[in-house]
Design an enzyme around this catalytic site. Structure first.
Site, mmCIF file in Angstrom:
data_model
loop_
_atom_site.group_PDB
_atom_site.id
_atom_site.type_symbol
_atom_site.label_atom_id
_atom_site.label_comp_id
_atom_site.label_asym_id
_atom_site.label_seq_id
_atom_site.Cartn_x
_atom_site.Cartn_y
_atom_site.Cartn_z
ATOM 1 C CB CYS A 2 14.816 0.680 27.539
ATOM 2 S SG CYS A 2 14.364 1.122 29.628
ATOM 3 N NE ARG A 27 13.310 1.843 22.208
ATOM 4 C CZ ARG A 27 11.868 0.877 22.385
ATOM 5 N NH1 ARG A 27 11.418 0.797 20.543
ATOM 6 N NH2 ARG A 27 12.077 -0.648 22.986
ATOM 7 C CD1 TRP A 74 12.085 6.668 30.783
ATOM 8 C CD2 TRP A 74 10.892 5.646 31.740
ATOM 9 N NE1 TRP A 74 10.926 7.162 31.560
ATOM 10 C CE2 TRP A 74 9.846 6.486 32.193
ATOM 11 C CE3 TRP A 74 10.433 3.773 31.787
ATOM 12 C CZ2 TRP A 74 8.834 6.162 32.330
ATOM 13 C CZ3 TRP A 74 9.543 3.957 32.918
ATOM 14 C CH2 TRP A 74 8.734 5.172 32.970
ATOM 15 C CG ASN A 98 15.061 -2.736 26.072
ATOM 16 O OD1 ASN A 98 15.880 -2.333 26.777
ATOM 17 N ND2 ASN A 98 14.770 -2.158 25.047
ATOM 18 N N GLY A 99 13.491 -4.111 29.889
ATOM 19 C CA GLY A 99 12.161 -5.335 30.959
ATOM 20 C C GLY A 99 12.099 -4.986 32.033
ATOM 21 C CD GLU A 481 -4.734 12.160 21.876
ATOM 22 O OE1 GLU A 481 -3.653 12.626 21.766
ATOM 23 O OE2 GLU A 481 -4.978 11.190 22.691
ATOM 24 C CE LYS A 485 -0.834 13.628 21.625
ATOM 25 N NZ LYS A 485 -1.435 13.223 22.628
ATOM 26 C CD GLU A 488 0.655 12.462 25.877
ATOM 27 O OE1 GLU A 488 1.213 11.217 25.816
ATOM 28 O OE2 GLU A 488 0.331 13.010 25.027
ATOM 29 C CG HIS A 504 -22.749 16.959 37.400
ATOM 30 N ND1 HIS A 504 -23.704 16.388 38.314
ATOM 31 C CD2 HIS A 504 -23.751 17.134 35.960
ATOM 32 C CE1 HIS A 504 -25.409 16.301 37.127
ATOM 33 N NE2 HIS A 504 -25.018 16.610 35.844
ATOM 34 C CE LYS A 603 5.385 7.781 19.096
ATOM 35 N NZ LYS A 603 4.912 8.156 19.270
#
Length: 608
Positions: A2, A27, A74, A98-99, A481, A485, A488, A504, A603
């Protein structure tokens, strides 16, 4: 997630707000809207979709307005739709938020009893109706103050009213909000890039503070009603730093900025000839550092992977116990942390809700708090006892790249400092560890020579449905990571695993369609990694090897070999990361994905 932008000044407010919204696209959002004055009446335009869709709704009537607010949403409460998009209206009151309001159902029930009808599924509309209720008998700023005393949760709000056409009222709690101070014009935004093209002097609102913007200036007050006097700070980012600079995507630009970002992170932080890390940069001194019995590294997402790497650094270099926690897990258990412990929050934005909550909890329990952060003036940096800024510059792409590698550098410096103070590292060893930093930016630069070969790998495997990434030691979180990536930005299912755990469970996934990325360092575990590669190869898996060892060892065992220049085992985590970022990027591009704004992601995760 947002974005908020508001402007009051000399006209062209809607153009300025629309530009600000575009600057906040990184964002993540699913709807957008803007509200502006036409004479003394507020027009609201909003829609599901992108800012370009919103632009089609605007006409010439918006051009003369001197006051406007805008928002990118968002979805949290209510699906993406025009009705749920911001700004929201109640009578003369229009606002963006926002929130998340935790007690909105309780407030909504009370408002319904008063005969209020609701047009959305959002918690924001509840605040708007509450402000309008008090505004019937009070000035808009007093009405906002009365309303926010009733709500629980996190919020950053900007409010305008047809009864007060020359004001924007804003307030915040646990969600970022910054005021821009220009030349006879003023801004409010959730992030600095929204108005960076117009001014660089900013006032960061603290928790439980309100600001009233008029053509005459900015007045800040706390929730007790007392006026707060705070000088504006100057942000040294330039608008060009937030532009693509000729690259197709922000993410690619930010990958290629890493030599510069690492150099900026190191600048002034250590002295090679004196074998000395500048402790003041961490807000620490030798006496305090000698007294810590344990270190907690707490973060979310990509920053959590940096924290795991940091654990390997600190425990090996300094021989002090380190616990790594995900922010959302730390805050909901009863951690054994106290006055003898160092709590390190790692957050690119400095606004990550779960990491912030964990930091506050640690501070309440008596721990000394340090944040490793990229954004000057963010909540985490202001609330911590000390802050280490990575100085990597604005990171616009949602998938973090340069912020991750500079966090690793910060943790490396912290580990060297602890190691020297605790007597684990002698002067000669410190000199070598710091000397390797001088070579690092150049070696990162050389990694881009692999780009064409990485494109070939991407072309071979961009249609794969799954990937497996394997590493050992500090290269295990690099594998995590790399997998993150890829998932995402390309939406391919990917897993990172310690290579020793392959038998395993993950080995059951291996067949001729599964690409497996091995991250191999020329160290004591080299032969064990070679054995794991043989096991994958014997099951027809596709093998991609990323190594700083002898690439000839993998001939006949791998489909692709990417040779990385050798550096010490700690900084090797940075070099190994770069090809994984490029691989994820090129695969995502080939799949036609939105690289900079992946679906469902934001973001800055500023709500729980």
């Amino acid at each position: 997630m947002c974005g908020i932008i508001g402007y009051i000044g000399r006209g062209r407010s809607v153009d300025i707000v629309m530009e600000g919204l575009k600057s906040l696209e990184y964002r993540g959002y699913d709807s957008a809207g803007v509200a502006y004055f036409v004479d003394k009446r507020v027009e609201v335009k909003r829609c599901k979709g992108k800012i370009r869709d919103l632009a089609r709704l605007l006409d010439a009537s918006s051009n003369g307005s001197g006051v406007a607010i805008g928002h990118t949403r968002w979805a949290t409460h209510g699906k993406p739709s025009e009705d749920n998009a911001h700004p929201h209206r109640s009578g003369p009151v229009v606002m963006v938020h926002n929130g998340i309001i935790e007690n909105y159902m309780e407030i909504k029930s009370g408002l319904a009893k008063d005969g209020i009808k609701f047009s959305s599924d959002t918690d924001t509309e509840i605040i708007c109706h509450l402000v309008e209720k008090y505004h019937k008998s009070a000035e808009i700023e007093d009405a906002v103050m009365s309303a926010i005393k009733e709500i629980k949760g996190s919020y950053a709000i900007a409010v305008i009213s047809e009864r007060s056409p020359g004001k924007i009222v804003c307030a915040r709690k646990d969600s970022p909000l910054v005021i821009g101070v220009g030349d006879s014009e003023y801004f409010v935004a959730s992030d600095v890039p929204a108005f960076l093209g117009y001014c660089r002097n900013v006032i960061f609102l603290e928790n439980d503070e309100m600001a009233v913007l008029t053509n005459d200036g900015v007045e800040v007050r706390n929730y007790k009603g007392d006026q707060v006097f705070r000088d504006a700070e100057t942000i040294n980012w330039t608008p060009s730093m937030a532009e693509k600079g000729g690259f197709k995507h922000f993410m690619l630009k930010e990958i290629f900025e890493q030599p510069r970002a690492v150099t900026d992170t190191l600048r002034g932080r250590y002295y090679h000839g004196d074998s000395h890390v500048t402790l003041e940069e961490f807000g620490l001194d030798e006496e305090r550092m000698s007294g810590f019995k344990r270190i907690y590294l707490v973060a979310c997402g990509t920053s959590w992977h940096a924290a795991i790497i940091g654990k390997y650094f600190i425990e090996e270099m300094a021989r002090i116990p380190v616990e790594v926690d995900i922010g959302s897990e730390f805050r909901y258990r009863d951690p054994l942390i106290g006055k003898d412990d160092l709590f390190v929050a790692i957050t690119q934005s400095g606004e990550t809700a779960d990491t912030l909550a964990a930091q506050r909890q640690a501070k309440e329990l008596g721990a000394y708090t340090l944040t490793i952060c990229n954004v000057v003036g963010s909540s985490s940096s202001r609330e911590a006892d000390a802050v280490f800024y990575t100085h990597s510059g604005p990171e616009i792409g949602v998938a973090s790249t340069k912020a991750f590698t500079t966090q690793i550098i910060a943790l490396y410096l912290l580990a060297v400092a602890f190691g020297k103070i605790r007597g684990v590292l002698d002067v000669e060893r410190v000199e070598k560890l710091l000397g390797d930093l001088i070579e690092l930016p150049g070696k990162i630069e050389s990694m881009f020579d692999l780009d064409e070969k990485i494109k070939d790998i991407a072309r071979d495997y961009f249609k794969a449905s799954d990937f497996l990434y394997l590493g050992r030691g500090a290269l295990y979180p690099v594998a995590l990571e790399g997998a993150l990536k890829l998932k995402e930005i390309s939406y391919i299912h990917a897993e990172g695993y310690p290579a020793g755990e392959m038998k395993h469970g993950p080995i059951a996934l291996v067949d001729e369609a599964l690409p497996v990325v091995f991250i191999v360092s020329k160290d004591a575990l080299f032969e064990k990694m070679l054995s794991s590669i043989n096991e994958i190869r014997s099951r027809d898996g596709k093998v991609i090897v990323l190594t700083d060892g002898n690439g000839d060892s993998f001939e006949g065992l791998s489909d692709y070999i990417l040779n990385v220049p050798h550096i010490n085992e700690f900084l090797g985590t940075v070099l190994m990361t770069i090809p994984l970022q490029l691989l994820a990027y090129h695969i995502a591009v080939l799949r036609g994905c939105d690289v900079d704004q992946p679906r469902n992601l934001a973001k800055s995760v500023t709500v729980e």
